[in-house]
Design an enzyme around this catalytic site. Structure first.
Site, mmCIF file in Angstrom:
data_model
loop_
_atom_site.group_PDB
_atom_site.id
_atom_site.type_symbol
_atom_site.label_atom_id
_atom_site.label_comp_id
_atom_site.label_asym_id
_atom_site.label_seq_id
_atom_site.Cartn_x
_atom_site.Cartn_y
_atom_site.Cartn_z
ATOM 1 N N ASP A 1 -66.647 72.625 147.005
ATOM 2 C CA ASP A 1 -67.713 72.851 146.028
ATOM 3 C C ASP A 1 -68.713 71.698 146.082
ATOM 4 O OD1 ASP A 1 -69.026 74.078 143.793
ATOM 5 O OD2 ASP A 1 -68.110 72.554 142.514
ATOM 6 N N TYR B 1 -58.980 74.709 140.951
ATOM 7 C CA TYR B 1 -59.708 75.700 140.156
ATOM 8 C C TYR B 1 -58.756 76.659 139.436
ATOM 9 C CZ TYR B 1 -64.597 74.952 141.516
ATOM 10 O OH TYR B 1 -65.862 74.458 141.668
ATOM 11 N N LYS C 1 -57.727 64.383 150.767
ATOM 12 C CA LYS C 1 -57.500 63.001 150.339
ATOM 13 C C LYS C 1 -56.029 62.679 150.570
ATOM 14 C CE LYS C 1 -59.480 60.202 148.029
ATOM 15 N NZ LYS C 1 -60.100 58.883 148.426
ATOM 16 N N ASP D 1 -64.054 61.480 150.463
ATOM 17 C CA ASP D 1 -65.115 60.537 150.100
ATOM 18 C C ASP D 1 -65.906 60.121 151.336
ATOM 19 O OD1 ASP D 1 -62.806 59.274 150.992
ATOM 20 O OD2 ASP D 1 -62.963 57.563 149.630
ATOM 21 N N ASP E 1 -72.710 71.505 148.143
ATOM 22 C CA ASP E 1 -73.989 71.208 147.488
ATOM 23 C C ASP E 1 -74.706 70.068 148.208
ATOM 24 O OD1 ASP E 1 -73.698 73.173 145.534
ATOM 25 O OD2 ASP E 1 -74.379 71.838 143.923
HETATM 26 C C1 IPM Z 1 -70.312 77.585 143.506
HETATM 27 C C2 IPM Z 1 -70.513 77.359 142.038
HETATM 28 C C3 IPM Z 1 -69.307 77.927 141.298
HETATM 29 C C4 IPM Z 1 -68.077 77.156 141.718
HETATM 30 C C5 IPM Z 1 -69.449 77.967 139.755
HETATM 31 C C6 IPM Z 1 -70.705 78.682 139.330
HETATM 32 C C7 IPM Z 1 -68.250 78.585 139.108
HETATM 33 O O1 IPM Z 1 -70.703 76.015 141.786
HETATM 34 O O2 IPM Z 1 -70.198 78.762 143.924
HETATM 35 O O3 IPM Z 1 -70.286 76.608 144.259
HETATM 36 O O4 IPM Z 1 -67.776 76.085 141.164
HETATM 37 O O5 IPM Z 1 -67.382 77.619 142.637
HETATM 38 MG MG MG Z 2 -70.877 74.797 143.515
#
Ligand code: IPM
Ligand code: MG
Length: 358
Positions: A249, A142, A192, A225, A253
């Site tokens: 990240d 990032y 990885k 993975d 999710d």
């Molecule tokens: C998260 C989001 C952020 C990230 C974005 C909105 C910059 O996806 O907090 O997971 O990628 O960290």
């Molecule tokens: Mg995110």
């Protein structure tokens, strides 16, 4: 001195859910469960771009650096998607995380018993699920240099750099091992190492850290993975997962959906002094913004994490989590967590239910 709290509602559904979270905080103060706190509000993301031409105005940054804790709603909206990267709402959030030095992002994924049927996985795979992803938040690909889009041989080339120095892995590792110690004592480190040098170093540093400082914690390693696959195959095998910024990240999710809805998930991002940035994991959800449809529970549970980690108020935190559990057990549902036949209530009504139980 009173603890100082900064609210950054941001964009989309951010203001609606933060309004409910703020009521929870004020109710705790009124009831004497929490000492007085000084609450201020600032701008970040798209609304800051509209007012000041930048996603993270200087006064927001200054207020955040003076606060003991920051509670953020969400940033981003479609009208900003075509701005250059350094003008996008998301940059406000990334810069804030970096300026606050909050390297350890704690993302719990808990499947409340009342919601096992909201998950896209079979109920027996998620019933009782309680895992914690500890994501490195201010390093890795990032932020790594060099980055950019350059011209080379008549075409454009996009470049980002994944890099971790040992000290960045160690401080994240310590936060993750310590979290495992407060839980079931198991830590799975994800990278990885079969392909990336960063991953080889990550694995090596975590192994040494575990041996030297956390011999009581059961440490395992997994490729990213495979971790993605295991999260949807048998998620309950995990206790704490420690990983870098990008893998964290993505995996967080995926973990979010195990719990029924991303609308349920809080997060805490901490530095090494207990200062924190607290955010619901869901984004700004522009499709439902301003319609009183959002689920405020992720923001309210972010308050719970704030009470625990930055405000030293674990009794108040327990009250918040009990009130949320009651709300769910009594079948109050926003649209994102409603099953067939459930009646649906809005964001404000859901927040009010939590207040009633508080
Ligand atoms: C998260 C989001 C952020 C990230 C974005 C909105 C910059 O996806 O907090 O997971 O990628 O960290
Ligand atoms: Mg995110």
């Amino acid at each position: 001195m009173n603890k100082r709290l900064l609210l950054l509602p941001g964009d989309g559904i951010g203001p609606e859910v933060i309004a409910q979270a703020e009521k929870v905080l004020r109710t705790l103060v009124t009831a004497g469960d929490l000492p007085c706190i000084d609450i201020t509000t600032g701008l970040i993301g798209g609304c800051a771009i509209d007012m000041h031409g930048t996603p993270l105005p200087d006064d927001t940054l200054a207020m955040a650096q003076h606060a003991d804790a920051v509670l953020l709603g969400a940033v981003g909206a479609p009208q900003y998607d075509n701005l250059p990267n350094d003008k996008k709402p998301e940059l406000g959030l990334l810069s804030l995380r970096q300026a606050m030095g909050v390297f350890a992002n704690l993302r719990p994924a808990i499947c409340h018993s009342a919601l096992v049927h909201s998950s896209s996985l079979k109920p027996d795979l998620v019933a009782g699920l309680d895992i914690l992803i500890v994501r490195e938040l201010i390093g890795g690909i990032y932020f790594g240099q060099p980055r950019g889009i350059i011209e080379e041989n008549g075409e454009r080339v996009g470049i980002n750099t994944m890099r971790y120095a040992e000290h960045e892995i160690i401080r994240l590792g310590r936060a993750a091992f310590a979290a495992a110690r407060r839980r079931q004592g198991r830590l799975c480190s994800v990278e990885k190492a079969n392909v990336l040098e960063v991953g080889m170093l990550w694995r090596d540093v975590m192994t040494v850290l575990g041996r030297d400082e956390f011999p009581d914690i059961e440490l395992s390693h997994m490729y990213a993975d495979n971790a993605a696959m295991q999260l949807v195959r048998a998620p309950k095998q995990f206790d704490v997962i420690a990983t870098g910024n990008l893998f964290g990240d993505v995996l967080s999710d995926a973990a979010a959906m195990l719990t029924g809805s991303i609308g349920m998930l809080p997060s805490a991002s901490l530095d090494d002094k207990g200062r924190g940035l607290y955010e619901p994991v869901h984004g700004s959800a522009p499709d439902i913004a301003g319609q009183d449809k959002a689920n405020p529970l992720a923001a309210i549970l972010s308050v719970e994490m704030m009470l625990r980690y930055s405000l030293n108020a674990s009794v108040a935190a327990d009250k918040v989590s009990a009130a949320v559990r009651q709300t769910l057990n009594d079948n109050y549902r926003t649209a994102d967590i409603a099953g067939d036949g459930d009646s649906i209530i809005g964001c404000a009504a859901m927040g009010q239910k939590v207040l009633d139980y508080l």
